[in-house]
Design a protein around this motif. Structure first.
Motif, short mmCIF file in Angstrom:
data_model
loop_
_atom_site.label_atom_id
_atom_site.label_comp_id
_atom_site.label_asym_id
_atom_site.label_seq_id
_atom_site.Cartn_x
_atom_site.Cartn_y
_atom_site.Cartn_z
N LEU A 165 -37.93 37.63 1.11
CA LEU A 165 -37.21 36.79 2.07
C LEU A 165 -38.15 35.73 2.63
O LEU A 165 -39.32 36.00 2.91
N LYS A 166 -37.62 34.53 2.83
CA LYS A 166 -38.42 33.47 3.44
C LYS A 166 -37.49 32.44 4.08
O LYS A 166 -36.39 32.20 3.60
N PRO A 167 -37.90 31.85 5.20
CA PRO A 167 -37.09 30.80 5.83
C PRO A 167 -36.90 29.61 4.89
O PRO A 167 -37.83 29.19 4.21
N GLU A 168 -35.69 29.11 4.86
CA GLU A 168 -35.39 27.95 4.02
C GLU A 168 -35.91 26.68 4.70
O GLU A 168 -35.73 26.49 5.90
N ILE A 169 -36.54 25.82 3.92
CA ILE A 169 -37.08 24.56 4.44
C ILE A 169 -36.51 23.40 3.65
O ILE A 169 -36.51 23.41 2.42
N GLU A 170 -36.01 22.38 4.35
CA GLU A 170 -35.45 21.20 3.69
C GLU A 170 -36.55 20.36 3.07
O GLU A 170 -37.76 20.59 3.31
N ASN A 171 -36.15 19.37 2.29
CA ASN A 171 -37.13 18.48 1.64
C ASN A 171 -38.01 17.76 2.65
O ASN A 171 -39.16 17.43 2.37
N ILE A 175 -36.93 23.30 9.09
CA ILE A 175 -36.38 24.64 8.87
C ILE A 175 -34.88 24.59 9.09
O ILE A 175 -34.39 24.10 10.11
N THR A 176 -34.12 25.09 8.13
CA THR A 176 -32.66 25.00 8.20
C THR A 176 -32.03 26.08 9.08
O THR A 176 -30.92 25.93 9.54
N GLY A 177 -32.74 27.17 9.28
CA GLY A 177 -32.16 28.27 10.05
C GLY A 177 -31.62 29.39 9.18
O GLY A 177 -31.20 30.43 9.68
N ARG A 178 -31.65 29.18 7.85
CA ARG A 178 -31.23 30.23 6.95
C ARG A 178 -32.45 30.95 6.38
O ARG A 178 -33.54 30.39 6.31
N ILE A 179 -32.24 32.20 5.97
CA ILE A 179 -33.28 32.98 5.33
C ILE A 179 -32.87 33.19 3.88
O ILE A 179 -31.80 33.72 3.60
N GLU A 180 -33.72 32.75 2.96
CA GLU A 180 -33.42 32.90 1.54
C GLU A 180 -33.96 34.23 1.03
O GLU A 180 -35.09 34.62 1.32
N TYR A 181 -33.11 34.94 0.27
CA TYR A 181 -33.50 36.22 -0.31
C TYR A 181 -33.42 36.12 -1.83
O TYR A 181 -32.41 35.70 -2.38
N ASN A 182 -34.51 36.50 -2.48
CA ASN A 182 -34.51 36.50 -3.93
C ASN A 182 -35.58 37.48 -4.42
O ASN A 182 -36.76 37.28 -4.16
N PRO A 183 -35.19 38.54 -5.14
CA PRO A 183 -36.16 39.53 -5.61
C PRO A 183 -37.16 39.00 -6.61
O PRO A 183 -38.14 39.69 -6.92
N VAL A 184 -36.94 37.80 -7.17
CA VAL A 184 -37.92 37.27 -8.12
C VAL A 184 -39.06 36.55 -7.40
O VAL A 184 -40.05 36.19 -8.03
N PHE A 185 -38.95 36.36 -6.07
CA PHE A 185 -40.07 35.80 -5.33
C PHE A 185 -41.27 36.74 -5.46
O PHE A 185 -41.13 37.95 -5.36
N SER A 186 -42.43 36.18 -5.67
CA SER A 186 -43.64 36.99 -5.70
C SER A 186 -44.44 36.73 -4.43
O SER A 186 -44.19 35.76 -3.71
N LYS A 187 -45.39 37.59 -4.18
CA LYS A 187 -46.20 37.46 -2.97
C LYS A 187 -46.99 36.18 -2.96
O LYS A 187 -47.23 35.59 -1.91
N THR A 188 -47.39 35.72 -4.14
CA THR A 188 -48.26 34.54 -4.22
C THR A 188 -47.54 33.28 -4.65
O THR A 188 -48.12 32.21 -4.65
N ALA A 189 -46.24 33.39 -5.03
CA ALA A 189 -45.54 32.21 -5.56
C ALA A 189 -44.10 32.17 -5.09
O ALA A 189 -43.17 32.22 -5.87
N GLN A 190 -43.90 32.09 -3.78
CA GLN A 190 -42.55 31.94 -3.27
C GLN A 190 -42.10 30.50 -3.45
O GLN A 190 -42.87 29.57 -3.35
N GLY A 191 -40.82 30.38 -3.74
CA GLY A 191 -40.26 29.05 -3.86
C GLY A 191 -40.50 28.40 -5.20
O GLY A 191 -40.16 27.25 -5.41
#
Length: 294
Positions: A165-171, A175-191
Motif C-alpha cells: 500500500l502507498k499513498p497515490e501521488i499525482e503527476n 497527494i490525492t488522498g487515495r491509498i493504492e494497493y497492489n501485491p506486485v509492489f516490492s519493498k524497493t520498487a513501488q510505483g
C-alpha cells in the motif's frame, strides 16, 4: 467421481474448441514456450457462449482443470513431463490467470459466494464494537474495513505487507488522498511496472470519517513504533501498551494467518450473527457488495 469426470470432459471440450478456433495445436513438437502462449491466451479469452465473463470461482476451476489435463496428455501420450503450476517457462500464463481472477474479484456479481452474505447492518455492527483506542480493536477495525474496500479473499489480508500500500501521488507531486494497493509492489520498487495486475484503492469516506479506511491506514502506520522492523501489516498487540508510559502499541511480530482467521468468527459471534449458516467463516471479503465469508 462421475460428476468430476463430466466436469473435466466439459472443460476439455471447451478448451478443444478454443484451440480449433485459434488455430492452435497440442503436439509432441509443441515447445514449452508455445504451450505457454496457448495457456496464456486461454486464460485471457475464456468466455461464456454469450461472450460474458464466468464467475471468478469458475475461472479458477476451469484453468486449473485445463492445466492438469494438458499435463496428463503430454505425459501419457509422449512421456513429456510439464507442470504449468510451477515450471518457470509458464510464468506468463500463471500471471494472466492471477490477473484475470483479481479483475473478476473486484466485480460483486463475479465474486465467489459460498454461503449467505452479510448485510450492510451486520457489517457495520461488527465494526462498531471495535474500540480504535486500543491496539487490538484499532487493528481489527482497519482490517475489516480494508477487507471490504479491497475485496480481500482467503489469506490476502493476513499476508499483506506494508509496501503493498502507498499513498497515490499525482503527476504534479500532489497527494490525492487515495491509498493504492497492489501485491506486485516490492519493498524497493513501488510505483514501477505493474504487469497484468490492476491496483485497488482505499478511498476517503467523507460522510463518515469513523469508517474512513484512509484515516485508519495513516494512523496505523503512525502506530508502528521504532521497534518494528517486520514489513507485515498486521502485528501482535503489546499487552503492556497501557501499563507502561510511552509504551509501543505493537510487538515486532506478525499476527499468524490462523489467528487473523479467528478475528472474523469471534466478531461475528460477539454481534450475535448466526454463523451456522456461514459454515466457511474463515476470512473476510467484500461483504456489502454480496461476498460472504468463504
Amino acid at each position: 467421481m462421475e460428476h468430476k469426470k463430466k466436469s473435466c470432459d466439459s472443460v476439455w471440450r471447451q478448451f478443444s474448441s478454443f484451440l480449433k478456433e485459434k488455430g492452435y495445436n497440442l503436439e509432441q513438437s509443441t515447445s514449452p514456450e508455445s504451450l505457454n502462449t496457448i495457456l496464456k491466451s486461454w486464460a485471457s479469452n475464456m468466455k461464456k457462449k454469450d461472450d460474458t465473463d464466468y464467475k471468478e470461482n469458475v475461472i479458477k476451476h476451469m484453468l486449473n482443470t485445463t492445466a492438469k489435463l494438458v499435463q496428463e496428455k503430454y505425459f501419457n501420450e509422449w512421456n513429456i513431463k510439464i507442470n504449468s503450476f510451477t515450471d518457470p517457462c509458464f510464468k506468463a500464463a500463471r500471471d494472466v490467470r492471477v490477473a484475470n481472477r483479481r479483475k473478476l474479484q473486484t466485480l460483486p456479481e463475479k465474486r465467489t459466494v459460498n454461503s449467505a452474505a452479510l448485510t450492510e447492518n451486520e457489517f457495520l455492527n461488527m465494526v462498531k464494537i471495535l474500540n480504535e483506542n486500543t491496539p487490538d480493536g484499532f487493528q481489527k477495525k482497519f482490517f475489516l474495513i480494508a477487507s471490504f474496500e479491497l475485496a480481500w479473499c482467503g489469506g490476502e489480508g493476513a499476508n499483506c505487507f506494508t509496501y503493498y500500500l502507498k499513498p497515490e501521488i499525482e503527476n504534479k507531486g500532489l497527494i490525492t488522498g487515495r491509498i493504492e494497493y497492489n501485491p506486485v509492489f516490492s519493498k524497493t520498487a513501488q510505483g514501477g511496472s505493474k504487469p497484468l495486475t490492476s491496483s485497488k484503492w482505499l478511498t476517503k469516506n467523507k460522510d463518515n470519517p469513523n469508517f474512513c479506511p484512509v484515516r485508519l491506514y495513516h494512523l496505523l502506520m503512525m502506530k508502528r513504533g521504532n521497534n518494528i522492523n517486520t514489513d507485515r501489516m498486521f502485528l501482535a498487540p503489546n499487552p503492556f501498551w497501557n501499563k507502561i508510559q510511552n509504551a509501543v502499541w505493537y510487538k515486532n511480530s506478525p499476527v499468524g494467518v490462523n489467528e487473523i482467521g479467528k478475528w472474523v468468527k469471534s466478531l461475528a459471534i460477539a454481534t450475535g450473527l448466526d454463523i451456522k449458516r456461514r459454515k466457511n467463516i474463515k476470512s473476510f471479503c467484500a461483504l456489502i457488495s454480496g461476498v460472504c465469508f468463504g
